[in-house]
Design an enzyme around this catalytic site. Structure first.
Site, PDB file in Angstrom:
ATOM      1  N   PHE A 100       0.810  -1.224   0.000  1.00 31.54           N
ATOM      2  CA  PHE A 100       0.000   0.000   0.000  1.00 31.54           C
ATOM      3  C   PHE A 100       0.836   1.263   0.000  1.00 31.54           C
ATOM      4  O   PHE A 100       0.355   2.327  -0.391  1.00 31.54           O
ATOM      5  CB  PHE A 100      -0.932   0.019   1.227  1.00 31.54           C
ATOM      6  N   LYS A 137      -1.391  -7.642  -8.663  1.00 32.63           N
ATOM      7  CA  LYS A 137      -2.314  -7.731  -7.537  1.00 32.63           C
ATOM      8  C   LYS A 137      -1.920  -6.608  -6.568  1.00 32.63           C
ATOM      9  O   LYS A 137      -1.029  -6.754  -5.739  1.00 32.63           O
ATOM     10  CB  LYS A 137      -2.217  -9.098  -6.842  1.00 32.63           C
ATOM     11  N   GLU A 193      -5.257  -3.834  -1.546  1.00 32.36           N
ATOM     12  CA  GLU A 193      -6.678  -3.493  -1.542  1.00 32.36           C
ATOM     13  C   GLU A 193      -6.956  -2.202  -0.787  1.00 32.36           C
ATOM     14  O   GLU A 193      -8.070  -1.686  -0.811  1.00 32.36           O
ATOM     15  CB  GLU A 193      -7.496  -4.646  -0.948  1.00 32.36           C
ATOM     16  N   ARG A 194      -5.923  -1.642  -0.117  1.00 32.23           N
ATOM     17  CA  ARG A 194      -6.140  -0.402   0.646  1.00 32.23           C
ATOM     18  C   ARG A 194      -6.156   0.838  -0.249  1.00 32.23           C
ATOM     19  O   ARG A 194      -6.835   1.813   0.062  1.00 32.23           O
ATOM     20  CB  ARG A 194      -5.056  -0.249   1.720  1.00 32.23           C
ATOM     21  N   SER A 242       5.855  -7.175   4.154  1.00 36.74           N
ATOM     22  CA  SER A 242       6.489  -7.489   5.430  1.00 36.74           C
ATOM     23  C   SER A 242       7.298  -8.783   5.328  1.00 36.74           C
ATOM     24  O   SER A 242       7.041  -9.631   4.469  1.00 36.74           O
ATOM     25  CB  SER A 242       5.427  -7.628   6.521  1.00 36.74           C
ATOM     26  N   CYS A 281       9.486   1.508   3.393  1.00 42.99           N
ATOM     27  CA  CYS A 281      10.400   0.430   3.757  1.00 42.99           C
ATOM     28  C   CYS A 281      11.827   0.938   3.870  1.00 42.99           C
ATOM     29  O   CYS A 281      12.681   0.289   4.467  1.00 42.99           O
ATOM     30  CB  CYS A 281      10.322  -0.712   2.745  1.00 42.99           C
ATOM     31  N   GLU A 293       9.348  -3.580  13.045  1.00 46.59           N
ATOM     32  CA  GLU A 293       9.199  -2.533  12.035  1.00 46.59           C
ATOM     33  C   GLU A 293       7.870  -1.830  12.306  1.00 46.59           C
ATOM     34  O   GLU A 293       6.805  -2.379  12.047  1.00 46.59           O
ATOM     35  CB  GLU A 293       9.208  -3.118  10.623  1.00 46.59           C
TER      36      GLU A 293
END
Length: 505
Positions: A158, A182, A185-186, A235, A290, A390
């Site tokens: 996201f 893909k 979805e956020r 993640s 990240c 994190e």
């Protein structure tokens, strides 16, 4: 951007399959929030296995013709795509801000860095040049060619819903593969806008597809026999799971995981420069990067003046809706993430850290939406959750050490190895650090050392699963097979049976 009407107030974000918008048939949806208001603004489809299969079938059908398309034609399409994305920078940034929450300036920077990867892929005729050895043996030539894999998929996070897909699909498509995205979805809407630009640029139907969804879609992509490779950013626990599942199913995988990026500040560093860098790298995009700096390691007596300089700068950070001019930091993407980040701050105090600046008490936290102020935590130590985890939010930890050797050991002992930075005026110390540190990307007086598009991106240790980094030259290598050809065109009169080992001399 085309949308499917979901009623009088909410729009629907659906799939892109075979060159057109396709309404979902799964009956499952998820909310898309406006992080600045806390209100639901859309519903995103969550694909079924059958819908994933439909996208894979479209990509598989398009592959033979796309693979046979001349490199000059593919390059021409990439050049057109580059111009379309450049022309639509502002529109893409607006979509990003509306669903992610980052400021328009930050969103514009994301588009610019993604665009670099499109520009790199424009040179695909040169990037796919093979190697040729004449007369490897008498009358024998040997050469290597690189060929596309087939249907490949990208599963993206996201925090960079435009840039990370461009890290993947630019090289994948230019190399002759067909691609299934893909997205998260956020914040899914930018994926459809990019699909429309790809079609306008001349990408044939089925070459680029978008499947909206959750873990159902991910799991189907990981097991589908016609998907040859998976690229992932997210993640570490999910990256590890994707790597293990996809490789078990015979796929090539590059899975980029989490990070705990340290910024080492030596006693001779420019305090103002280091403080500016810490603020920018820790709190930019609300810490949802990240490559964010989440730990500053101070050596010796540099700690006190540096912490004071950081505190002064935190007080001046302007927080508010990302689409309003002058705001430097927007909200977090969901209320759930905001609450989890706030919980990390509370836990740090319970574990003995010192709360130098409490972002939970910032005026921004009382606004509508998913806002949280900038937190600064001093006296952080390994073993504390605020150090080990994190956090992925606007929280910066300070670890105090006495020597360079202690700082280096701290960084190298961390399970993550994504990015790091050193701030110093000493060239010898900086060079020694880049030699010693066990991290994939290093900045010297540069807080976020994200490589330019003609290098490759990726960390070490638990920050990467797979042997090839993302985009750049390693991206081309990832999306192609190497094939070696050994050829002889002899005079038939010299042909004879020889059961011995082939000779090269």
């Amino acid at each position: 951007m085309k949308t499917v009407d979901a009623g009088p107030t909410l729009r629907s974000v659906d799939h892109w399959i075979g060159g057109e918008l396709v309404g979902s048939t799964s009956g499952r949806t998820a909310p898309v929030w406006n992080p600045a208001t806390g209100l639901e603004q859309a519903r995103v489809a969550l694909a079924s296995d059958a819908e994933v299969d439909c996208a894979v079938a479209a990509a598989k059908k398009a592959f033979p013709e796309w693979r046979a398309t001349p490199l000059s034609r593919r390059s021409e399409i990439m050049f057109r795509l580059r111009e379309l994305i450049d022309r639509n920078r502002s529109r893409i940034a607006e979509i990003l801000t509306s669903e992610h929450g980052k400021t328009l300036a930050d969103a514009g920077g994301e588009v610019a860095r993604g665009l670099e990867n499109i520009e790199f892929a424009c040179g695909i005729p040169n990037l796919l040049k093979g190697a040729f050895t004449e007369q490897a043996s008498r009358g024998v030539d040997v050469y290597q060619i690189r060929q596309p894999l087939g249907v490949v998929a990208g599963i993206t996070p996201f925090n960079f819903p435009a840039m990370v897909p461009m890290w993947m699909f630019a090289n994948a498509i230019a190399c002759g593969n067909t691609f299934i995205l893909k997205p998260s979805e956020r914040d899914p809407s930018v994926s459809i806008f990019l699909a429309e630009l790809l079609k306008e640029a001349g990408v044939p139907d089925g070459v680029f597809n978008v499947i909206q969804g959750d873990k159902v879609a991910v799991e189907r992509l990981l097991e589908h026999p016609d998907v040859k490779a998976i690229s992932f950013v997210g993640s570490t626990p999910i990256a590890k799971q994707i790597y293990e599942t996809a490789t078990r199913n015979g796929k090539r995988v590059q899975a980029l995981g989490g990070a705990k990026n340290h910024m080492l500040v030596l006693p001779d560093a420019d305090i103002g420069m280091a403080a500016d860098a810490a603020i920018s790298a820790a709190y930019g995009s609300a810490g949802e990067r990240c490559m964010a700096i989440s730990v500053v390691v101070t050596v010796g007596d540099v700690a006190e003046p540096l912490i004071e300089a950081i505190k002064q700068r935190i007080a001046k950070v302007k927080i508010g809706p990302g689409n309003e001019a002058g705001n430097e930091m927007g909200p977090l993407i969901t209320g759930e993430l905001r609450d989890r980040v706030a919980g990390h701050v509370e836990q740090a105090v319970r574990e003995g850290a010192t709360l130098a600046v409490d972002g939970r008490a910032d005026a921004a936290s009382s606004q509508p939406g998913f806002f949280l102020g900038c937190s600064l935590i001093d006296d952080v130590k390994p073993g504390m959750r605020c150090y080990d985890d994190e956090i992925f939010g606007p929280v910066l930890g300070i670890v105090r050490v006495k020597t360079y050797e202690e700082a280096l050991r701290l960084i190298n002992d961390n399970p993550y190895g994504n990015g790091t930075a050193i701030f110093t005026r000493d060239g010898g110390a900086a060079r020694q650090f880049q030699f010693d540190v066990e991290v994939g990307m290093v900045g010297i007086n540069v807080p976020i050392p994200v490589p330019v598009a003609y290098y490759s991106f990726g960390g070490w240790k638990a920050s990467l699963f797979g042997d090839l980094h993302m985009y750049g030259p390693e991206g081309v290598q990832f999306y192609t097979h190497a094939k070696l050809v050994t050829s002889r065109w002899p005079d038939p009169s010299t042909s004879k049976v020889d059961l011995g080992f082939p000779q090269v001399r």
